[in-house]
Design a protein around this motif. Sequence first.
Motif, short mmCIF file in Angstrom:
data_model
loop_
_atom_site.label_atom_id
_atom_site.label_comp_id
_atom_site.label_asym_id
_atom_site.label_seq_id
_atom_site.Cartn_x
_atom_site.Cartn_y
_atom_site.Cartn_z
N ALA A 110 26.88 33.07 2.96
CA ALA A 110 28.14 32.67 2.32
C ALA A 110 28.00 32.66 0.80
O ALA A 110 28.91 33.12 0.09
N TYR A 111 26.88 32.17 0.29
CA TYR A 111 26.67 32.14 -1.16
C TYR A 111 26.58 33.56 -1.73
O TYR A 111 27.17 33.86 -2.76
N LEU A 112 25.85 34.42 -1.04
CA LEU A 112 25.73 35.80 -1.51
C LEU A 112 27.06 36.54 -1.41
O LEU A 112 27.40 37.34 -2.29
N ASP A 113 27.83 36.29 -0.35
CA ASP A 113 29.15 36.90 -0.24
C ASP A 113 30.06 36.44 -1.37
O ASP A 113 30.84 37.23 -1.91
N PHE A 114 29.96 35.16 -1.74
CA PHE A 114 30.74 34.65 -2.87
C PHE A 114 30.37 35.41 -4.14
O PHE A 114 31.24 35.87 -4.88
#
Length: 175
Positions: A110-114
Amino acid sequence: MRKTMVDVSTEDGVADAYLVVPDGDGPFPGVLFFMDAFGLRPRLYEMAERIAERGYAVLAPNLFYRSARSPVADTRTWPTRPERRGKVFAKLMPMMQRLDAWRDPPDTRAYLDFLAAPGRVSPGPDAVVGYCMGGARAAGHHGAPGADRRHGQLPRRHLATDEPDSPHLGSPDHR
């Protein structure tokens, strides 16, 4: 630099995070910066900013978002007042124990997708760094070739175990 608090949607809710991006035209390479046990605070913001000064977009998420938004503990006076240390650790230990910090790829994704949202970071691999407790998370990161941990006192048992879900097995070098 552009500095802001942001909310990142995860499978379990919303993680507050510190995002710092260099001035100028981007996109910039992305760095995911995992905090230590004391949470997001001015000292961690400074560390993220030092990375951003070198031309990186840095996201530092609150790993304890399931328990509390930042700041999770008042650390301004605890180093100089021993009676405060116990109170700070009493608050943080349950958060650390609830956190599956060593094996949490859905949050990391989720952090990398953000970071990967259009125009936020340049295409290509991201880097992941972690400070103290966050170092184990960085060492077990799934997906980015650059993973590093910073803090000499982090026990090795958190970085490599005999279990099938040991963090080191998630490293691209061990696939």
